[in-house]
Write an enzyme that holds these catalytic residues in place. Structure first.
Site, PDB file in Angstrom:
ATOM      1  N   SER A 170      20.203  13.043  69.659  1.00 23.28           N
ATOM      2  CA  SER A 170      20.364  12.116  68.581  1.00 23.28           C
ATOM      3  C   SER A 170      21.894  12.073  67.687  1.00 23.28           C
ATOM      4  O   SER A 170      21.906  11.120  67.036  1.00 23.28           O
ATOM      5  CB  SER A 170      18.951  12.315  67.655  1.00 23.28           C
ATOM      6  OG  SER A 170      19.123  13.314  67.014  1.00 23.28           O
ATOM      7  N   LYS A 194      20.009  15.026  60.957  1.00 24.42           N
ATOM      8  CA  LYS A 194      20.516  13.563  61.037  1.00 24.42           C
ATOM      9  C   LYS A 194      21.661  13.327  59.852  1.00 24.42           C
ATOM     10  O   LYS A 194      22.129  14.348  59.280  1.00 24.42           O
ATOM     11  CB  LYS A 194      19.439  12.521  60.509  1.00 24.42           C
ATOM     12  CG  LYS A 194      18.179  12.503  61.203  1.00 24.42           C
ATOM     13  CD  LYS A 194      18.383  12.342  62.855  1.00 24.42           C
ATOM     14  CE  LYS A 194      17.104  12.412  63.477  1.00 24.42           C
ATOM     15  NZ  LYS A 194      17.157  12.029  64.698  1.00 24.42           N
TER      16      LYS A 194
END
Length: 223
Positions: A74, A116
């Site tokens: 990710s 993230k």
């Protein structure tokens, strides 16, 4: 010299030898307890040092810094699976996250941590159109993925192929107070705020500071 005198000399010599032999033995008996005491003292000092080290490790890991291993794609191309990071757990006790910072946060529903990038801050209106992200109607400059976007577009593809906000919990793109809107750098393969919802401040573990493994990737993380 007569026989008696020679016998007297022999007696003196024998007595002298016996005294000399006895002296080292007495000193050895006195030294033995001293050496044992010294060894015991050193052992106690080592135990104290180890105990202090363990306490420091617990304090550092619990309140200051903690290791974190990247899993999944990710955050590609900036972070790869298997890389190990140092996370600063105390920073956000003193200030709020800034846009562009790489953070680790906990998702209670999934029982695990995610890594993230902070995109939207409280009060921001976030909108995703194609490969572009807009904050308060202004296009967000993202140098950390600029090369990856160019490469995808050169291949005739969109870097971000996910829908804007697939999670029904997000009815509008205005970030609430005490939360952040986070996205993975690999927009087409990232489970982030578009699906997870807004990230509460209380779920923030901290800011990723250093890649320390593998050694050839050793570096401070740019935010």
């Amino acid at each position: 010299m007569d026989q008696q005198s020679r016998n007297d000399e022999n007696v003196v010599e024998i007595t002298s030898d016996s005294a000399e032999t006895a002296t080292p033995s007495a000193e050895s008996d006195k030294a033995a307890p001293s050496q044992k005491a010294k060894a015991m003292k050193e052992t106690v000092e080592w135990i104290k040092a180890l105990a202090i080290a363990v306490v420091l490790v617990v304090i550092i890991r619990s309140f200051l810094f903690a290791p974190f291993m990247v899993e999944g794609e990710s955050m590609h191309p900036n972070f790869e699976t298997g890389e190990r990071l140092i996370v600063n757990k105390i920073l956000y006790k003193f200030r709020e996250p800034d846009r562009g910072e790489v953070v680790v946060f906990h998702v209670p529903e999934q029982g695990r941590d995610f890594i993230k990038r902070v995109i939207g801050l409280p009060g921001d209106t976030v909108k995703v159109q194609g490969d572009d992200v807009y904050i308060n109607d202004v296009k967000l400059e993202e140098p950390y993925i600029a090369d990856a976007i160019k490469q995808a577009q050169a291949n005739g593809q969109l870097y971000n192929t996910e829908s804007d906000f697939p999670n029904e919990r997000i009815t509008e793109a205005t970030v609430p107070e005490d939360t952040i809107f986070a996205m993975g750098d690999n927009r087409s393969n990232s489970q982030d705020s578009r699906a997870l919802g807004y990230i509460s401040d209380k779920e923030l573990v901290g800011r990723a500071e250093v890649i320390f493994w593998p050694l050839n990737k050793l570096s401070f993380i740019k935010h």
